[in-house]
Design a protein around this motif. Structure first.
Motif, PDB file in Angstrom:
ATOM      1  N   LYS A  24     -89.226 -60.955  38.471  1.00 35.87           N
ATOM      2  CA  LYS A  24     -90.069 -60.733  39.642  1.00 35.87           C
ATOM      3  C   LYS A  24     -90.670 -62.054  40.109  1.00 35.87           C
ATOM      4  O   LYS A  24     -91.230 -62.808  39.314  1.00 35.87           O
ATOM      5  CB  LYS A  24     -91.215 -59.766  39.319  1.00 35.87           C
ATOM      6  CG  LYS A  24     -90.816 -58.317  39.215  1.00 35.87           C
ATOM      7  CD  LYS A  24     -92.048 -57.458  39.003  1.00 35.87           C
ATOM      8  CE  LYS A  24     -91.681 -55.991  38.794  1.00 35.87           C
ATOM      9  NZ  LYS A  24     -92.886 -55.143  38.581  1.00 35.87           N
ATOM     10  N   ALA A  81     -92.381 -61.814  43.272  1.00 33.16           N
ATOM     11  CA  ALA A  81     -93.459 -61.317  44.132  1.00 33.16           C
ATOM     12  C   ALA A  81     -93.576 -59.822  43.923  1.00 33.16           C
ATOM     13  O   ALA A  81     -92.602 -59.147  43.572  1.00 33.16           O
ATOM     14  CB  ALA A  81     -93.181 -61.637  45.602  1.00 33.16           C
ATOM     15  N   ASP A  82     -94.781 -59.303  44.136  1.00 33.21           N
ATOM     16  CA  ASP A  82     -94.993 -57.868  43.953  1.00 33.21           C
ATOM     17  C   ASP A  82     -96.150 -57.416  44.829  1.00 33.21           C
ATOM     18  O   ASP A  82     -96.966 -58.225  45.293  1.00 33.21           O
ATOM     19  CB  ASP A  82     -95.301 -57.551  42.484  1.00 33.21           C
ATOM     20  CG  ASP A  82     -95.025 -56.095  42.145  1.00 33.21           C
ATOM     21  OD1 ASP A  82     -94.725 -55.318  43.067  1.00 33.21           O
ATOM     22  OD2 ASP A  82     -95.112 -55.726  40.957  1.00 33.21           O
ATOM     23  N   GLU A  97     -97.041 -60.220  47.199  1.00 30.52           N
ATOM     24  CA  GLU A  97     -97.752 -61.451  46.867  1.00 30.52           C
ATOM     25  C   GLU A  97     -96.955 -62.224  45.819  1.00 30.52           C
ATOM     26  O   GLU A  97     -96.464 -61.641  44.851  1.00 30.52           O
ATOM     27  CB  GLU A  97     -99.150 -61.137  46.329  1.00 30.52           C
ATOM     28  CG  GLU A  97    -100.034 -60.402  47.317  1.00 30.52           C
ATOM     29  CD  GLU A  97    -101.384 -60.061  46.728  1.00 30.52           C
ATOM     30  OE1 GLU A  97    -101.653 -60.474  45.576  1.00 30.52           O
ATOM     31  OE2 GLU A  97    -102.169 -59.378  47.409  1.00 30.52           O
ATOM     32  N   ASN A 122     -95.311 -70.069  41.013  1.00 26.31           N
ATOM     33  CA  ASN A 122     -95.816 -71.284  41.638  1.00 26.31           C
ATOM     34  C   ASN A 122     -94.678 -72.280  41.820  1.00 26.31           C
ATOM     35  O   ASN A 122     -93.626 -72.180  41.165  1.00 26.31           O
ATOM     36  CB  ASN A 122     -96.928 -71.908  40.791  1.00 26.31           C
ATOM     37  CG  ASN A 122     -98.121 -70.984  40.636  1.00 26.31           C
ATOM     38  OD1 ASN A 122     -98.620 -70.442  41.621  1.00 26.31           O
ATOM     39  ND2 ASN A 122     -98.578 -70.795  39.403  1.00 26.31           N
ATOM     40  N   LEU A 126     -95.786 -64.237  42.725  1.00 29.14           N
ATOM     41  CA  LEU A 126     -96.200 -64.258  41.320  1.00 29.14           C
ATOM     42  C   LEU A 126     -95.844 -65.584  40.654  1.00 29.14           C
ATOM     43  O   LEU A 126     -96.121 -65.759  39.460  1.00 29.14           O
ATOM     44  CB  LEU A 126     -95.528 -63.109  40.559  1.00 29.14           C
ATOM     45  CG  LEU A 126     -95.787 -61.694  41.074  1.00 29.14           C
ATOM     46  CD1 LEU A 126     -94.998 -60.684  40.242  1.00 29.14           C
ATOM     47  CD2 LEU A 126     -97.259 -61.366  41.037  1.00 29.14           C
ATOM     48  N   PRO A 166     -91.435 -54.811  44.762  1.00 29.05           N
ATOM     49  CA  PRO A 166     -91.371 -56.231  44.382  1.00 29.05           C
ATOM     50  C   PRO A 166     -90.116 -56.920  44.899  1.00 29.05           C
ATOM     51  O   PRO A 166     -89.162 -56.282  45.349  1.00 29.05           O
ATOM     52  CB  PRO A 166     -91.401 -56.179  42.852  1.00 29.05           C
ATOM     53  CG  PRO A 166     -90.851 -54.836  42.506  1.00 29.05           C
ATOM     54  CD  PRO A 166     -91.269 -53.914  43.607  1.00 29.05           C
ATOM     55  N   THR A 188     -99.463 -55.336  44.785  1.00 28.66           N
ATOM     56  CA  THR A 188    -100.435 -54.810  43.821  1.00 28.66           C
ATOM     57  C   THR A 188    -101.180 -53.609  44.360  1.00 28.66           C
ATOM     58  O   THR A 188    -101.522 -52.701  43.607  1.00 28.66           O
ATOM     59  CB  THR A 188    -101.424 -55.911  43.428  1.00 28.66           C
ATOM     60  OG1 THR A 188    -102.041 -56.448  44.608  1.00 28.66           O
ATOM     61  CG2 THR A 188    -100.706 -57.050  42.704  1.00 28.66           C
TER      62      THR A 188
END
Length: 610
Positions: free
Chosen positions: A61, A63-64, A47, A51, A49, A72, A66
């Motif tokens: 990072k 995206a990672d 997902e 914008n 992280l 990531p 969860t």
């Protein structure tokens, strides 16, 4: 020298590796745009992280994952997040996926790196966390999260750790050049993984067609317990199960993994990534990619940032567009054709072949199977490719699965030797996909059925509880009614007022007794000798009150009788007698009132005295 074993089948296709090993690894330039897919590993999609409009640093990072299995994604350089949108990604179907679009700012500014000074002083889980946070997934092609493999179940002790340096696929030389130029990082990365797993044996398997890499590794492993084992060149000796069998003599069971027999395989590129993550604190933001084929002038290997468009690497290798016929991601045996060169380099990218029409000719039209049996002879998994083909073509997936379809490693050896030019691997991939879809649909159906059954059970339970509460209320009401009836019977027997109804009945009874006594007094005639006196006038108000009270008690008793009859109570007879008795009382009260009225009407007027 370590003992070697052999596996069944196998082929010897032209290697075509010399073209890309004439030059050392080159560092690819930073492109104008970096395309970072959020799904570069087996497991759950990461997902975002960041914008749109955010500035990120190199190694940060973006995206990672969860929840679930995954790793990531990091920014390969510093820059501005330009978009988060669907972009075409490397896939046989040419599919699009969600990607983070990064515009480099040419500053290449790193985040604060946190290397581990002495990993052996840390807990194993802490070292695994460093590897996971570095975004490392298997770089041999599968993309399985490395930390998942390095954390086997407690009941599966890893006795042998194998580093796969065979690289048997034609054209690909990324691992070969990595072992030549970065042998020390390969060894230190393997030592970190060995410290985590504590195997009794560590071995690097490498084909004998890579003498420079063999020499570099043997020099790097001096003073360690790591073995460098040279194996014969045969395709697909670089397959995980085949390499395990060659080096250990053990066969991975059908449907199983090497950990089931105490063996674990990792790629040499993965070992380099682990070494950099621990000793330099650097996440996985680049990898070595082979750019080769007769359509490029300077074939070689490039250290490319993750997200670099393939078109940028082709340009650096001197692509001759007029000669290009096909672009292939991976090798000619297990790779797939790219529909566009705009797709990015991902963590599992190891090679792009820019082939001319003469170099990799289009396959001949498919012909009927002649049952020659060559496919079965070369199958390294000892399957029955011919039967699997028939069942797959007839869409008899259950029969194909019964013949261990999922043990097929899709190496393409069967298709390579087929004289009828049947694309056997494509049929197998189709069958596997359909079976997976059917399993997913069945799983959805089972979950829906479980939810429905759970709902039905809940509704039934609620209905039972509701019925139980209704019965309890009915029982309580019956007990209260029985108590009232018992009290009424006791009051009737003892003449005591125990509630409002009994009190009213007692008042009516007292009024009737007074009326009877008064009627007895007025009914006596005066004697003739008695002096004439004026007769006392009847008390109509009292008589009418007595009559009303008697009727009220009658109504009360009648209601009790009706209620007892409705409930089929045992005291109906008693209440009927009480009602009859009250009927008599009402009748006597009415007669008394009527008699008084007649008496007043018949009495002559008393003359007044002058």
């Amino acid at each position: 020298m370590s003992q070697l074993w052999d596996f069944s089948g196998g082929i010897h296709p032209p290697e075509n590796k010399i073209q890309s090993t004439r030059r050392p690894i080159r560092t690819a330039s930073i492109p104008e745009r970096l395309i970072l897919p959020l799904q570069q590993h087996i497991g759950v999609q990461a997902e975002a992280l960041v914008n749109v409009g955010d500035r990120v640093l190199k190694g940060q990072k973006v995206a990672d994952v969860t929840t679930g299995m995954g790793v990531p994604v990091h920014a390969p350089t510093s820059g501005i997040i330009e978009a988060i949108e669907l972009q075409q990604v490397p896939h046989p179907s040419g599919m699009s996926d969600l990607c983070v679009i990064l515009k480099p700012d040419e500053e290449d500014q790193w985040v604060d790196l946190q290397p581990v000074e002495n990993y052996q002083k840390l807990e194993r889980d802490e070292v695994l966390r460093h590897i996971r946070d570095a975004g490392i997934a298997g770089m041999g092609g599968a993309g399985f999260p490395t930390t998942i493999k390095l954390r086997p179940p407690r009941d599966r002790k890893v006795e042998t750790l194998i580093l796969n340096g065979a690289e048997c696929e034609p054209y690909i030389t990324a691992d070969d050049m990595t072992m030549r130029e970065r042998a020390s990082e390969v060894v230190t990365g393997m030592q970190v993984m060995a410290w985590i797993l504590r195997p009794s044996r560590c071995v690097i398997g490498i084909e004998d067609n890579k003498p420079e890499a063999i020499a570099a590794l043997r020099k790097a492993v001096q003073g360690t317990q790591i073995e460098v084992t040279v194996i014969p060149t045969k395709y697909p000796s670089g397959g995980e199960k085949q390499l395990v069998q060659i080096l250990t003599g053990l066969e991975v069971p059908s449907g199983g993994i090497p950990a089931d027999i105490g063996v674990m395989c990792q790629n040499v590129g993965t070992a380099v990534a682990v070494s950099r993550a621990i000793f330099e604190g650097k996440p996985l933001i680049s990898r070595t990619v082979t750019i080769t084929g007769d359509a490029v002038q300077e074939a070689g290997n490039f250290d490319a940032l993750i997200g670099t468009p393939v078109s940028a690497l082709l340009a650096e290798a001197g692509l001759q567009s007029n000669l290009l016929n096909r672009l292939i991601q991976g090798g000619p045996m297990m790779g797939y054709t790219l529909t566009t060169d705009a797709v990015p380099v991902v963590k599992t990218s190891n090679c792009v072949i820019a082939a001319t029409a003469q170099e990799l000719q289009a396959p001949a039209p498919e012909q009927p199977c002649i049952r020659c049996g060559q496919c079965a002879e070369v199958c390294p998994m000892e399957l029955l490719p011919q039967q699997l083909f028939w069942y797959s073509k007839a869409e008899e997936f259950e029969k194909a699965e019964h013949l261990n379809l999922f043990d097929c490693i899709e190496c393409g050896a069967c298709s390579y030797v087929c004289p009828s030019s049947i694309p056997l691997v494509q049929y197998y991939r189709f069958s596997k996909g359909e079976i997976r879809n059917q399993r997913e649909e069945q799983l959805k159906s089972d979950r829906a059925r479980e939810r429905f059954e759970a709902r039905q059970a809940r509704l039934e339970r609620e209905q039972q509880e509701k019925e139980q509460r209704r019965k309890e209320r009915a029982k309580a009401a019956a007990e209260a009614q029985a108590k009232k009836q018992a009290e009424a019977e006791q009051a009737a027997a003892q003449g005591e007022a125990v509630d409002d109804r009994a009190a009213k009945a007692a008042l009516v009874q007292q009024a009737l007794e007074r009326k009877k006594a008064k009627a007895s007094e007025t009914s006596a005639e005066p004697s003739p000798t008695a002096p004439a006196e004026t007769k006392e006038q009847p008390d109509f108000d009292a008589l009418e009150k007595q009559l009303m009270q008697a009727k009220a008690k009658l109504n009360t008793m009648q209601g009790m009788l009706d209620e007892a009859k409705a409930q089929q109570a045992d005291n109906v007879d008693k209440l009927e007698r009480a009602v009859a008795k009250n009927h008599d009382r009402v009748k006597r009260a009415e007669e008394a009132l009527s008699e008084a009225r007649k008496q007043v009407a018949a009495e002559p007027e008393t003359p007044s005295s002058e």
